[in-house]
Write an enzyme that holds these catalytic residues in place. Structure first.
Site, short mmCIF file in Angstrom:
data_model
loop_
_atom_site.label_atom_id
_atom_site.label_comp_id
_atom_site.label_asym_id
_atom_site.label_seq_id
_atom_site.Cartn_x
_atom_site.Cartn_y
_atom_site.Cartn_z
N GLU A 62 2.63 6.47 -6.54
CA GLU A 62 1.58 7.29 -7.28
C GLU A 62 1.71 8.82 -7.17
O GLU A 62 1.69 9.60 -8.08
CB GLU A 62 0.07 6.90 -6.77
CG GLU A 62 -0.47 5.46 -7.24
CD GLU A 62 -1.56 5.00 -6.67
OE1 GLU A 62 -2.49 5.59 -6.04
OE2 GLU A 62 -1.53 3.77 -6.38
N TYR A 85 0.72 -1.19 0.11
CA TYR A 85 0.11 -0.06 0.07
C TYR A 85 0.78 1.26 -0.02
O TYR A 85 0.71 2.11 -1.01
CB TYR A 85 -0.72 0.03 1.34
CG TYR A 85 -2.17 -0.31 1.29
CD1 TYR A 85 -3.48 0.02 2.00
CD2 TYR A 85 -2.74 -1.13 0.06
CE1 TYR A 85 -4.43 -0.49 1.78
CE2 TYR A 85 -4.04 -1.54 -0.14
CZ TYR A 85 -5.13 -1.00 0.70
OH TYR A 85 -6.17 -1.79 0.48
#
Lengths: 254, 304
Positions: A183, A176
């Site tokens: 990102e 995660y």
């Protein structure tokens, strides 16, 4: 967010079948799963997706070995990445027609955020394609998706190896944050080029009396990670406790 | 006798031993408030089953499937706020906010535009229409509507105000912008749009009046609405919720008048929400009334 959200995908892709699958989200059990035809289709879908992401994984490894460095590996897996990640849009349809007991809204959000990163950021802003942050999120997504799709495949066939379940509910702890970092760094890297080119932006005056600043929009997206990421992350931690501890108890009584 | 247990913990919260069989749930709620003043009646949900549906205020104790001691389960609905308060707040905002942009109050557009006025007549007309729309809504809230529920959860006011105020600001920004571009087809387009807007506003008002007349003051009765002598109400022949139909129509008119994309988007979002509400209302009409007219659609004649 795309990395986080996809792993948090509730019962997605027929993971419940006709039996009590790992209860995610509110822990409700669906008494009737998808019919036999839908189940067959979903198994095929999940197998194809698992294979697709394996292709991407192998592609990354081969490119790394061939090049001798981990920079600019994006180009070697660009096409399968676009194909298989975009293909995940089907999952929204699966929820909409009810063969998968997940929320359409949640699934849409997850898939759209992935598709957004692939097309509206990485594809659109060519200059970021050589950034290492791209490799960071692609790697996180690849590992996550291989596990997730095989998880669904096995669940549908009622033969879920504990290892896969464990992997799905444990590896996210690292994947995660890794994906989210990749990102965010990629979006951040894209900003100056978006500003320079006025990409996807429209200014006044125009006959529809509308304006849109893609640069500002991207910044808003980045800010939205702040409230969203912790929520999704801790939801998964909570799920992990429920699912993995529940299995432990079951094992005790065998 | 009535005992009230917490729906989640099953803890005994209250024991009422002098309750008459003809007592209503509303009266029981009032008695419960006496021992637990922080839970005023509006935030109480009492039910026969911890996971079941809430009992209505009008339900009578002896008509419920309970023994000599009725066990009711309590759920706290959270802080409540009256519908009237929510409506007044959510409608007053857009009225006021739009005017801030119309008068080009400082810090919105460049300093050289402070307190200037648009040279396009449509911009003034749009301000009149937008303001009229919200004044009408405020007056209807105060004098026309009869609400079935007194309250809604407090968090709704934040959600609703964000929606109304946010969109009002977004639309107003563009319409009153110094670089605003008037409609492509000029005065013709504006006249047509104004006609649509006015007709739909009259229509919407007519429906609100017709619905009000269906329900006597202070009551919560529900009847099938039918067309009256007012031609605007004849839309009842084709839809269950013509008030929503006219509302969407008004905003479409406003969008054509201003030729502003944000207005069109606001109309679309509003239409989506009102369609959901109309479908729900249509479904409950069908459930409640066996003889419900079959030709009617929820919101769009023949289609939706």
């Amino acid at each position: 967010m795309a990395a986080v959200a996809a792993t948090a995908a509730p019962k997605g892709n027929g993971g419940g079948g006709g039996r009590a699958g790992p209860s995610e989200g509110s822990g409700t059990r669906r008494k009737k799963g998808p019919g036999p035809l839908a189940t067959a289709y979903l198994v095929i879908y999940n197998v194809v997706m698992t294979a697709g992401w394996l292709v991407i994984a192998v592609g990354l490894v081969r490119a790394y070995l061939a090049k001798g460095s981990y920079h600019s590996l994006y180009y070697s897996i660009e096409k399968p990445l676009k194909f298989f990640q975009t293909g995940a849009l089907l999952e929204i349809l699966h929820c909409a027609i009810g063969i998968v007991p997940s929320s359409v809204v949640l699934t849409s959000f997850q898939v759209m955020s992935r598709v957004f990163l692939i097309w509206a950021v990485t594809h659109s802003v060519k200059e970021v394609q050589t950034e290492d942050s791209v490799l960071l999120f692609v790697t996180a997504w690849t590992i996550t998706e291989i596990i997730r799709y095989s998880f669904y495949t096995f669940s549908l066939l009622n033969h879920l190896p504990y290892l896969i379940k464990w992997a799905r509910y444990t590896l996210f702890i690292v994947l995660y944050p890794m994906g989210v970092s990749g990102e965010l760094l990629t979006i951040y890297a894209a900003l100056p080029f978006v500003r320079q080119a006025g990409l996807y932006s429209i200014s006044l005056p125009n006959k529809y009396n509308f304006s849109f600043d893609y640069y500002a929009f991207l910044i808003l997206i980045m800010i939205s990670y702040i409230p969203l990421f912790p929520q999704l992350y801790f939801h998964m931690i909570h799920q992990r406790r429920k699912v993995l501890c529940h299995t432990e108890e079951h094992k005790k009584f065998e | 006798m009535v005992e009230i247990l917490d729906a989640k913990t099953r803890e005994k919260l209250c024991f009422l031993d002098k309750v008459e069989p003809q007592a209503t749930i509303a009266e029981i709620k009032n008695l419960f408030t006496k021992t637990h003043p922080q839970w005023y009646p509006a935030r109480q949900s009492l039910r026969l089953d911890p996971k079941g549906k809430s009992l209505k205020d009008e339900d009578v104790l002896q008509k419920l499937p309970v023994g000599t001691t009725a066990t009711l389960y309590f759920r706290d609905l959270g802080a409540q706020i009256s519908w009237v308060t929510v409506f007044l707040t959510e409608y007053a905002g857009p009225l006021f906010i739009y005017l801030l942009f119309y008068f080009r109050v400082p810090f919105i557009y460049g300093h050289k535009y402070d307190f200037t006025s648009s040279r396009h007549s449509v911009v003034h007309l749009a301000c009149i229409c937008h303001s009229f729309h919200y004044v009408k809504r405020l007056l209807e809230t105060l004098f026309v509507h009869r609400f079935s529920h007194g309250t809604m959860p407090l968090r709704n006011i934040f959600k609703n105000c964000t929606y109304y105020w946010g969109f009002a600001a977004w639309m107003a920004y563009y319409i009153n912008h110094p670089l605003y571009t008037p409609p492509t087809y000029g005065a013709q387009q504006v006249k047509l749009a104004l006609a649509i807007f006015v007709i739909c506003q009259l229509g919407n008002f007519s429906i609100h009046m017709a619905l009000r007349d269906l329900r006597p003051a202070g009551s919560k009765t529900r009847k099938i609405p039918y067309p009256t002598k007012n031609p605007f109400t004849w839309l009842f022949l084709l839809v269950s919720c013509p008030n929503y139909t006219y509302e969407v129509g008004s905003w479409i008119g406003f969008a054509i008048m201003t030729q502003c994309l944000p207005v069109a988007l606001f109309s679309l979002v509003g239409f989506t929400q009102m369609t959901i509400w109309a479908k729900g209302k249509h479904r409950s009409y069908l459930k409640e009334f066996r003889d419900y007219p079959p030709l009617r659609m929820p919101i769009v004649p023949f289609l939706l």
